[in-house]
Design a protein around this motif. Structure first.
Motif, mmCIF file in Angstrom:
data_model
loop_
_atom_site.group_PDB
_atom_site.id
_atom_site.type_symbol
_atom_site.label_atom_id
_atom_site.label_comp_id
_atom_site.label_asym_id
_atom_site.label_seq_id
_atom_site.Cartn_x
_atom_site.Cartn_y
_atom_site.Cartn_z
ATOM 1 N N ARG A 68 0.837 -1.198 0.000
ATOM 2 C CA ARG A 68 0.000 0.000 0.000
ATOM 3 C C ARG A 68 0.874 1.251 0.000
ATOM 4 N NH1 ARG A 68 -1.115 4.166 2.548
ATOM 5 N NH2 ARG A 68 -3.133 5.166 2.528
ATOM 6 N N ALA A 69 1.919 1.257 0.829
ATOM 7 C CA ALA A 69 2.813 2.418 0.914
ATOM 8 C C ALA A 69 3.558 2.651 -0.404
ATOM 9 C CB ALA A 69 3.808 2.231 2.061
ATOM 10 N N ILE A 70 3.909 1.590 -1.100
ATOM 11 C CA ILE A 70 4.589 1.711 -2.396
ATOM 12 C C ILE A 70 3.658 2.360 -3.418
ATOM 13 C CG2 ILE A 70 5.498 0.378 -4.354
ATOM 14 C CD1 ILE A 70 6.663 -1.559 -2.152
ATOM 15 N N VAL A 71 2.427 1.874 -3.489
ATOM 16 C CA VAL A 71 1.459 2.445 -4.437
ATOM 17 C C VAL A 71 1.157 3.897 -4.065
ATOM 18 C CG1 VAL A 71 -0.897 2.244 -5.346
ATOM 19 C CG2 VAL A 71 0.501 0.189 -5.027
ATOM 20 N N ALA A 72 1.018 4.176 -2.772
ATOM 21 C CA ALA A 72 0.759 5.548 -2.327
ATOM 22 C C ALA A 72 1.897 6.475 -2.740
ATOM 23 C CB ALA A 72 0.565 5.583 -0.810
ATOM 24 N N SER A 73 3.130 6.031 -2.562
ATOM 25 C CA SER A 73 4.281 6.844 -2.933
ATOM 26 C C SER A 73 4.302 7.098 -4.439
ATOM 27 C CB SER A 73 5.578 6.174 -2.480
ATOM 28 O OG SER A 73 6.669 7.050 -2.623
ATOM 29 N N SER A 109 -1.667 -7.094 -9.360
ATOM 30 C CA SER A 109 -0.899 -7.257 -8.127
ATOM 31 C C SER A 109 -1.158 -6.157 -7.101
ATOM 32 C CB SER A 109 0.592 -7.346 -8.435
ATOM 33 O OG SER A 109 0.992 -6.200 -9.132
ATOM 34 N N VAL A 110 -1.858 -5.121 -7.490
ATOM 35 C CA VAL A 110 -2.271 -4.122 -6.511
ATOM 36 C C VAL A 110 -3.566 -4.642 -5.886
ATOM 37 C CG1 VAL A 110 -3.061 -1.749 -6.156
ATOM 38 C CG2 VAL A 110 -1.167 -2.212 -7.733
ATOM 39 N N PRO A 111 -3.596 -4.824 -4.568
ATOM 40 C CA PRO A 111 -4.781 -5.384 -3.917
ATOM 41 C C PRO A 111 -6.043 -4.559 -4.185
ATOM 42 C CG PRO A 111 -2.930 -5.300 -2.387
ATOM 43 C CD PRO A 111 -2.522 -4.543 -3.618
ATOM 44 N N ILE A 114 -6.787 -0.475 -4.638
ATOM 45 C CA ILE A 114 -7.393 0.087 -5.852
ATOM 46 C C ILE A 114 -8.590 0.956 -5.468
ATOM 47 C CG2 ILE A 114 -8.693 -0.488 -7.949
ATOM 48 C CD1 ILE A 114 -6.828 -2.946 -8.236
ATOM 49 N N GLU A 115 -9.413 0.437 -4.577
ATOM 50 C CA GLU A 115 -10.598 1.180 -4.140
ATOM 51 C C GLU A 115 -10.209 2.420 -3.330
ATOM 52 O OE1 GLU A 115 -14.496 0.539 -1.304
ATOM 53 O OE2 GLU A 115 -13.674 -1.210 -2.342
ATOM 54 N N GLU A 116 -9.284 2.240 -2.390
ATOM 55 C CA GLU A 116 -8.871 3.356 -1.524
ATOM 56 C C GLU A 116 -8.346 4.546 -2.315
ATOM 57 O OE1 GLU A 116 -5.478 4.397 1.870
ATOM 58 O OE2 GLU A 116 -5.799 2.312 1.305
ATOM 59 N N PHE A 117 -7.548 4.283 -3.342
ATOM 60 C CA PHE A 117 -6.942 5.355 -4.120
ATOM 61 C C PHE A 117 -7.763 5.736 -5.354
ATOM 62 C CE2 PHE A 117 -3.197 3.687 -1.823
ATOM 63 C CZ PHE A 117 -2.856 4.852 -1.153
ATOM 64 N N GLY A 118 -8.908 5.099 -5.538
ATOM 65 C CA GLY A 118 -9.763 5.422 -6.681
ATOM 66 C C GLY A 118 -9.077 5.152 -8.006
ATOM 67 N N LEU A 119 -8.507 3.962 -8.130
ATOM 68 C CA LEU A 119 -7.752 3.623 -9.332
ATOM 69 C C LEU A 119 -8.605 2.863 -10.335
ATOM 70 C CD1 LEU A 119 -4.439 2.324 -7.679
ATOM 71 C CD2 LEU A 119 -5.016 4.662 -8.374
ATOM 72 N N PRO A 164 5.289 -16.765 -17.364
ATOM 73 C CA PRO A 164 4.521 -15.776 -18.133
ATOM 74 C C PRO A 164 3.937 -14.710 -17.202
ATOM 75 C CG PRO A 164 4.009 -17.985 -18.866
ATOM 76 C CD PRO A 164 4.845 -18.132 -17.621
ATOM 77 N N ALA A 165 3.782 -13.505 -17.736
ATOM 78 C CA ALA A 165 3.373 -12.375 -16.894
ATOM 79 C C ALA A 165 2.298 -11.529 -17.565
ATOM 80 C CB ALA A 165 4.588 -11.496 -16.581
ATOM 81 N N ARG A 166 1.489 -10.904 -16.722
ATOM 82 C CA ARG A 166 0.488 -9.931 -17.171
ATOM 83 C C ARG A 166 0.987 -8.528 -16.810
ATOM 84 N NH1 ARG A 166 -2.467 -14.371 -15.952
ATOM 85 N NH2 ARG A 166 -4.361 -14.752 -17.170
ATOM 86 N N VAL A 167 0.728 -7.587 -17.702
ATOM 87 C CA VAL A 167 1.085 -6.195 -17.465
ATOM 88 C C VAL A 167 -0.207 -5.413 -17.242
ATOM 89 C CG1 VAL A 167 2.143 -4.115 -18.442
ATOM 90 C CG2 VAL A 167 3.141 -6.370 -18.903
ATOM 91 N N HIS A 168 -0.230 -4.643 -16.167
ATOM 92 C CA HIS A 168 -1.391 -3.792 -15.842
ATOM 93 C C HIS A 168 -0.935 -2.343 -15.729
ATOM 94 C CE1 HIS A 168 -2.832 -7.742 -14.271
ATOM 95 N NE2 HIS A 168 -3.942 -7.324 -14.863
ATOM 96 N N ARG A 169 -1.813 -1.466 -16.160
ATOM 97 C CA ARG A 169 -1.619 -0.022 -15.973
ATOM 98 C C ARG A 169 -2.720 0.474 -15.063
ATOM 99 N NH1 ARG A 169 1.350 3.155 -20.276
ATOM 100 N NH2 ARG A 169 2.748 1.566 -21.108
ATOM 101 N N PHE A 170 -2.312 1.226 -14.051
ATOM 102 C CA PHE A 170 -3.225 1.790 -13.069
ATOM 103 C C PHE A 170 -3.235 3.296 -13.234
ATOM 104 C CE2 PHE A 170 -1.578 -2.165 -11.521
ATOM 105 C CZ PHE A 170 -2.648 -2.789 -10.905
ATOM 106 N N PHE A 171 -4.423 3.887 -13.184
ATOM 107 C CA PHE A 171 -4.598 5.327 -13.294
ATOM 108 C C PHE A 171 -5.497 5.807 -12.171
ATOM 109 C CE2 PHE A 171 -4.041 3.616 -17.557
ATOM 110 C CZ PHE A 171 -3.087 4.435 -18.106
ATOM 111 N N GLN A 172 -5.234 7.001 -11.705
ATOM 112 C CA GLN A 172 -6.155 7.585 -10.718
ATOM 113 C C GLN A 172 -7.319 8.196 -11.485
ATOM 114 O OE1 GLN A 172 -3.973 9.935 -7.863
ATOM 115 N NE2 GLN A 172 -4.839 8.720 -6.236
ATOM 116 N N LYS A 173 -8.537 7.883 -11.021
ATOM 117 C CA LYS A 173 -9.748 8.383 -11.696
ATOM 118 C C LYS A 173 -9.919 9.866 -11.455
ATOM 119 C CE LYS A 173 -12.026 3.988 -10.877
ATOM 120 N NZ LYS A 173 -13.074 3.307 -10.186
#
Length: 184
Positions: A124-129, A150-152, A156-161, A175-184
């Protein structure tokens, strides 16, 4: 590349919890993570570069060395990264303190950190930073080996992603999945 694999294996044996992967990221995963980045992106921050597989792809996409900052906890990796990527800012600091070292307005954060294997408060602290330094609308790019982002969900809900899967890379171990997260 052989030197990278040897260094990776030595660090994996010495500190498996911190490395938390069975092989360095492939060039195919690197390209998928760097897709859409370029000179116009501006400053980019990478969390957990390890031997620099993703770093190479970020630079190959056109991000200038002077615009790239790496956060790596392993001192051996930090030393190797500094030698391999002249002009790139390499910090032996935790990603959850990125906001202490990088001014806001970053064009993208690219993360190879194993968020799912970390305690929830740390991930959580990593995503917040990351979102403290990202410019509005800029992506947090993360890969995972699992079927879910991989972001719980709670983070995702707390930061409105919002999240989108942008790639599934078979040519990676595993094999790996790539995700992009954006703040709404």
């Amino acid at each position: 590349m052989l030197a990278d694999k040897t260094l990776f294996l030595r660090r994996l044996i010495r500190n498996p919890k911190q490395v938390s992967a069975i092989a360095p990221s492939s060039r195919f995963l690197g390209r998928a993570m760097a897709r859409g980045l370029g000179p116009e992106t501006g400053r980019v921050v990478e969390f957990g570069p390890g031997t620099g597989s993703l770093t190479r792809a970020i630079l190959a996409a056109g991000v200038a060395s002077a615009d790239l900052t790496l956060f790596e906890l392993d001192q051996t990796f930090t030393t190797a990264l500094s030698a391999a990527f002249p002009g790139v800012r390499v910090l032996n600091q935790p990603a959850d303190r990125a906001h202490d070292h990088v001014a806001p307005g970053v064009g993208a954060v690219v993360s190879g950190l194993p968020l799912l294997s970390m305690p929830a408060p740390v991930s959580r602290a990593i995503v917040a930073s990351a979102f403290r330094i990202l410019a509005p609308g800029a992506p947090y790019i993360q890969f995972t080996y699992g079927p879910k982002p991989s972001v719980p969900a709670a983070v995702i809900e707390e930061f409105g992603l919002s999240v989108e899967q942008t790639a599934f890379v078979w040519a990676n171990l595993p094999p790996a999945r790539v995700h992009r997260f954006f703040q709404k």
